[in-house]
Design an enzyme around this catalytic site. Structure first.
Site, PDB file in Angstrom:
ATOM      1  N   SER A 241       0.830  -1.207   0.000  1.00  0.00           N
ATOM      2  CA  SER A 241       0.000   0.000   0.000  1.00  0.00           C
ATOM      3  C   SER A 241       0.866   1.261   0.000  1.00  0.00           C
ATOM      4  CB  SER A 241      -0.900   0.019   1.234  1.00  0.00           C
ATOM      5  OG  SER A 241      -1.666  -1.162   1.313  1.00  0.00           O
TER       6      SER A 241
HETATM    7  N1  SAH Z   1      -1.015  -4.852   3.955  1.00  0.00           N
HETATM    8  C1  SAH Z   1      -0.330  -5.167   2.717  1.00  0.00           C
HETATM    9  C2  SAH Z   1      -1.179  -4.802   1.512  1.00  0.00           C
HETATM   10  C3  SAH Z   1      -1.206  -5.944   0.537  1.00  0.00           C
HETATM   11  S1  SAH Z   1      -2.375  -5.837  -0.775  1.00  0.00           S
HETATM   12  C4  SAH Z   1       1.041  -4.536   2.660  1.00  0.00           C
HETATM   13  O1  SAH Z   1       1.373  -3.730   3.542  1.00  0.00           O
HETATM   14  O2  SAH Z   1       1.828  -4.872   1.777  1.00  0.00           O
HETATM   15  C5  SAH Z   1      -3.730  -6.776  -0.144  1.00  0.00           C
HETATM   16  C6  SAH Z   1      -3.465  -8.209   0.243  1.00  0.00           C
HETATM   17  O3  SAH Z   1      -4.711  -8.775   0.622  1.00  0.00           O
HETATM   18  C7  SAH Z   1      -2.918  -9.101  -0.868  1.00  0.00           C
HETATM   19  O4  SAH Z   1      -1.734  -9.702  -0.439  1.00  0.00           O
HETATM   20  C8  SAH Z   1      -4.026 -10.136  -1.084  1.00  0.00           C
HETATM   21  O5  SAH Z   1      -3.552 -11.427  -1.411  1.00  0.00           O
HETATM   22  C9  SAH Z   1      -4.706 -10.130   0.271  1.00  0.00           C
HETATM   23  N2  SAH Z   1      -6.073 -10.636   0.267  1.00  0.00           N
HETATM   24  C10 SAH Z   1      -7.060 -10.411  -0.635  1.00  0.00           C
HETATM   25  N3  SAH Z   1      -8.181 -11.064  -0.279  1.00  0.00           N
HETATM   26  C11 SAH Z   1      -7.893 -11.718   0.887  1.00  0.00           C
HETATM   27  C12 SAH Z   1      -8.639 -12.596   1.745  1.00  0.00           C
HETATM   28  N4  SAH Z   1      -9.903 -12.904   1.516  1.00  0.00           N
HETATM   29  N5  SAH Z   1      -8.006 -13.085   2.832  1.00  0.00           N
HETATM   30  C13 SAH Z   1      -6.719 -12.781   3.109  1.00  0.00           C
HETATM   31  N6  SAH Z   1      -5.969 -11.963   2.336  1.00  0.00           N
HETATM   32  C14 SAH Z   1      -6.551 -11.447   1.231  1.00  0.00           C
END
Ligand code: SAH
Length: 212
Positions: free
Chosen positions: A63
């Site tokens: 993010s």
């Molecule tokens: N907090 C992260 C942001 C990653 S982007 C950071 O700091 O890098 C969002 C993430 O949510 C992705 O890795 C994606 O695989 C995950 N995601 C999407 N749907 C999800 C679900 N139902 N359960 C767990 N993770 C999920």
């Protein structure tokens, strides 16, 4: 980037976030002290301290630092003991939170991302984080209730399990929507919930259902 160059770049990033309206001194301090480059592939480390989202593989993104700081600030305002993050991704948001709250639980549905994130937090000596490979739409029932839940992917609607897993007076910080998304703060008051719109955001989707 040398250790000194990255340390000064992180301080500059934190200063830019302060100019963008982030006010919590603890959040700004931790952003200034955390090497975001550790959460990126080698080819992208030169962009690590830009205030932008960046690809982390598997179609996902780390993010934007501004939104990480904003969501962390919203969580900390409630002085939480136990926090749940949905969407571990690179682990950067988890690393920021882990330095500011006593206990963090984090759920990711892509195994390769989860493994890398776990290694990064260990390398930073952050040991107050529990990782779960699973569908975050369902929360983490065995570890509930949580004082705060932060969702780092956009949900088409608010998952009911997450509301159920909040402590009384607990808060859920969640982006909701498809093309046009709003960051919401939902607070529990017994069996009632109140909701506030924070700002417009752009996240990858929260997948509902099967694991990757
Ligand atoms: N907090 C992260 C942001 C990653 S982007 C950071 O700091 O890098 C969002 C993430 O949510 C992705 O890795 C994606 O695989 C995950 N995601 C999407 N749907 C999800 C679900 N139902 N359960 C767990 N993770 C999920």
């Amino acid at each position: 980037m040398s250790r000194m160059a990255s340390a000064s770049a992180a301080i500059q990033l934190s200063q830019r976030l302060a100019q963008s309206g982030i006010t919590d001194p603890d959040v700004l301090r931790v952003i200034a002290q955390t090497p975001r480059e550790l959460f990126l592939d080698g080819a992208l480390t030169h962009k690590a301290y830009e205030n932008t989202a960046l690809p982390i593989g598997s179609g996902q993104t780390i993010s934007q630092p501004y939104i990480v700081a904003r969501m962390t600030e919203l969580v900390l305002a409630h002085r939480p003991t136990q926090v749940l993050e949905i969407g571990t991704g690179s682990g950067y948001q988890a690393a920021i939170l882990a330095q500011l709250v006593p206990q963090l639980c984090t759920v990711e549905r892509i195994k390769s991302l989860q493994i890398q994130a776990r290694q990064r937090l260990k390398r930073l000596d952050l040991h107050n984080v529990s990782f779960k490979y699973g569908d975050g739409w369902k929360g983490w029932a065995n570890r509930a209730p949580f004082d705060a839940i932060i969702v780092t992917a956009a949900a088409s609607e608010i998952p009911n399990a997450l509301l159920q897993q909040l402590n009384d007076n607990g808060v859920l910080i969640i982006p909701v929507g498809d093309d046009s998304q709003q960051l919401l703060k939902v607070q529990r008051h017994g069996e009632q919930y109140s909701s506030t719109v924070i700002e417009a955001v752009k996240f990858v989707p929260l997948i509902n259902g099967d694991l990757a």
